[in-house]
Design a protein around this motif. Sequence first.
Motif, short mmCIF file in Angstrom:
data_model
loop_
_atom_site.label_atom_id
_atom_site.label_comp_id
_atom_site.label_asym_id
_atom_site.label_seq_id
_atom_site.Cartn_x
_atom_site.Cartn_y
_atom_site.Cartn_z
N ALA A 94 6.04 8.61 15.04
CA ALA A 94 5.39 9.16 16.23
C ALA A 94 4.95 10.60 16.02
CB ALA A 94 6.32 9.07 17.43
N ARG A 95 5.38 11.23 14.91
CA ARG A 95 5.02 12.62 14.63
C ARG A 95 3.79 12.66 13.71
NH1 ARG A 95 9.73 11.68 12.74
NH2 ARG A 95 9.26 12.46 10.66
N PRO A 96 3.04 13.76 13.71
CA PRO A 96 1.92 13.87 12.79
C PRO A 96 2.38 13.81 11.33
CG PRO A 96 1.76 15.54 14.50
CD PRO A 96 3.13 14.92 14.63
N ALA A 97 1.54 13.27 10.47
CA ALA A 97 1.76 13.27 9.03
C ALA A 97 0.59 13.98 8.36
CB ALA A 97 1.89 11.85 8.50
N ASP A 98 0.81 14.46 7.15
CA ASP A 98 -0.29 15.11 6.43
C ASP A 98 -1.46 14.16 6.26
OD1 ASP A 98 1.20 17.42 6.21
OD2 ASP A 98 1.97 16.94 4.23
N ALA A 99 -1.17 12.90 5.97
CA ALA A 99 -2.20 11.88 5.85
C ALA A 99 -1.68 10.58 6.42
CB ALA A 99 -2.61 11.69 4.40
N THR A 100 -2.47 9.94 7.27
CA THR A 100 -2.11 8.67 7.88
C THR A 100 -3.22 7.67 7.65
OG1 THR A 100 -0.79 9.73 9.62
CG2 THR A 100 -1.53 7.49 10.04
N TRP A 101 -2.85 6.52 7.09
CA TRP A 101 -3.80 5.43 6.91
C TRP A 101 -3.52 4.37 7.96
CZ3 TRP A 101 -2.03 8.31 2.85
CH2 TRP A 101 -3.00 8.84 1.99
N VAL A 102 -4.54 4.02 8.75
CA VAL A 102 -4.38 3.15 9.90
C VAL A 102 -5.18 1.87 9.68
CG1 VAL A 102 -4.57 2.97 12.41
CG2 VAL A 102 -4.20 5.21 11.35
N GLY A 103 -4.50 0.72 9.74
CA GLY A 103 -5.19 -0.55 9.56
C GLY A 103 -6.08 -0.90 10.72
N ARG A 104 -7.27 -1.38 10.39
CA ARG A 104 -8.22 -1.83 11.41
C ARG A 104 -9.14 -2.87 10.81
NH1 ARG A 104 -13.28 0.05 13.23
NH2 ARG A 104 -13.11 1.84 11.83
N ASP A 105 -9.07 -4.09 11.31
CA ASP A 105 -9.94 -5.18 10.86
C ASP A 105 -9.86 -5.39 9.35
OD1 ASP A 105 -10.78 -5.48 13.50
OD2 ASP A 105 -12.47 -4.10 13.23
N GLY A 106 -8.66 -5.30 8.79
CA GLY A 106 -8.47 -5.58 7.38
C GLY A 106 -8.72 -4.40 6.45
N ALA A 107 -9.19 -3.28 6.97
CA ALA A 107 -9.43 -2.08 6.16
C ALA A 107 -8.60 -0.94 6.76
CB ALA A 107 -10.91 -1.74 6.14
N VAL A 118 0.84 -1.20 0.00
CA VAL A 118 0.00 0.00 0.00
C VAL A 118 0.87 1.25 0.00
CG1 VAL A 118 -1.63 1.34 1.40
CG2 VAL A 118 -1.98 -1.12 1.09
N ALA A 119 1.93 1.24 0.82
CA ALA A 119 2.81 2.41 0.89
C ALA A 119 3.49 2.68 -0.44
CB ALA A 119 3.85 2.20 1.99
N ARG A 120 3.91 1.64 -1.14
CA ARG A 120 4.53 1.82 -2.46
C ARG A 120 3.54 2.39 -3.45
NH1 ARG A 120 9.53 -0.01 -3.46
NH2 ARG A 120 10.53 -1.32 -1.87
N GLU A 142 -7.69 -0.54 -2.07
CA GLU A 142 -7.70 -0.03 -3.44
C GLU A 142 -8.24 1.39 -3.55
OE1 GLU A 142 -11.24 -2.87 -2.84
OE2 GLU A 142 -9.09 -2.82 -2.39
N ALA A 143 -8.84 1.91 -2.49
CA ALA A 143 -9.40 3.26 -2.54
C ALA A 143 -8.43 4.32 -2.03
CB ALA A 143 -10.69 3.32 -1.72
N LEU A 144 -7.29 3.92 -1.46
CA LEU A 144 -6.45 4.88 -0.76
C LEU A 144 -5.79 5.87 -1.70
CD1 LEU A 144 -4.78 2.65 1.96
CD2 LEU A 144 -7.04 3.72 1.93
N CYS A 145 -5.28 5.42 -2.84
CA CYS A 145 -4.56 6.32 -3.74
C CYS A 145 -5.45 7.43 -4.25
CB CYS A 145 -3.95 5.54 -4.90
SG CYS A 145 -2.53 4.55 -4.43
N SER A 146 -6.73 7.17 -4.39
CA SER A 146 -7.64 8.20 -4.90
C SER A 146 -7.83 9.33 -3.92
CB SER A 146 -9.01 7.58 -5.23
OG SER A 146 -9.63 7.09 -4.04
#
Length: 404
Positions: free
Chosen positions: A361-374, A330-332, A395-399
């Motif tokens: 540990a620092r804030p990011a402009d956007a952070t995606w956090v895994g939870r229950d497979g999403a 996902v990160a790539r 599959e929705a993250l890049c958008s």
Amino acid sequence: MTRSDPSEADSHGVATGLRPAAKGWCPGAHRAMASGDGLLVRVRPQLARLTSAQALGLCALAGRLGSGLIDLTHRANLQLRGVKPDDHGAVVDGLCALGLADADVTREGRPPVLVAPCWQAGDDTEGIAKELLSRLDELPALPPKFGFAVDAGPAPVLAAAPADVRIERARSGGLLVRADGAAAGHPVSRAAAVDAALAMAAWFAATAQRVEPASRRMRGHQRIFSWTDGPQPLEPAADPASLPAPGMSSLGPVYGVPFGQIEAAALAALLRDSGASGLRLTPHRALVLEGGRWCDAVAFITVPGDPLLRVDACPGAPSCASATVATHAVARALASGLAAAGSAAPRSLHVSGCAKGCARARPADATWVGRDGAFDLVRGGCAWDAPVQTRLPPEALCSLIGMP
């Protein structure tokens, strides 16, 4: 950093702004820690440097007794992943033989000393770091993650790296000892720098229990107490400089390591091909090959503007038992989408397998956090902060890159 609390998530498991308590401990060589892919065995090279022979030996250990993967940490340490419990003793023996671990188990519990990677033989950074390392046994008991930074080059380069007591260059050109989070530090001579740093750490140990809950890091503690035993008046630090970026440096080639994880075989090949005499580690996922020649290496980041440098990601599932999502793929994909987003692209992205946010540990402009497979999306915050969107499929993250 906010301490954990029973109310750190709502009834659906969504983060609400309080960082979950970390499980386990900071691993070492003797005191390894179990993860989803086996034991993590951490190596703390002195002065953040390994000789080429030590680095190649470490790669061989990782391939023979681990999963073949090596992590780089934000304290410029290395971790062997996937070590089986029955093989742990052999790994420790191998590290001791390489001079990368101490046979004395008690030494592993001493505070870490982060060293600016561009030190030269005989300069202030090297001399102060060696003296400090030799005197750590003078310290009282300190919290597990409490540490020092020796950053005495022409300008500080470790300002964003984790440390509690900092020895760095003052704006006036002298040296100072500064509590992490403080705007200014105590001016010191070269001869007195280590004495002052140890005194500040001892003050922390003596006063950290006076608050409830007890302080564990300097940044929050020094807002409550003020260390007044150091030289006065205080001085500001010099303006910060940048750590070595991918490309050529005065010491040798610099290579970035995507998400701080590399295959041991790829690292060994790069060391042999470059002819480097040594390997230095930086706290921002980069390697400096001392005296080496430049080599093309597809497994590494080789240009300073690579979007991968703007994305932090933890190992994710299945490597980490706390994660429910794979993170690196996902990160790539997100890094590839940064260039397409143009000026609307965020400067920093974070993909976290869970709300602990181990990779950043620092804030990011956007952070995606895994939870229950999403994934949940946090804007301008940390992995444990309340999300603006939840249960997003990978599959929705890049958008969503560049969206407000």
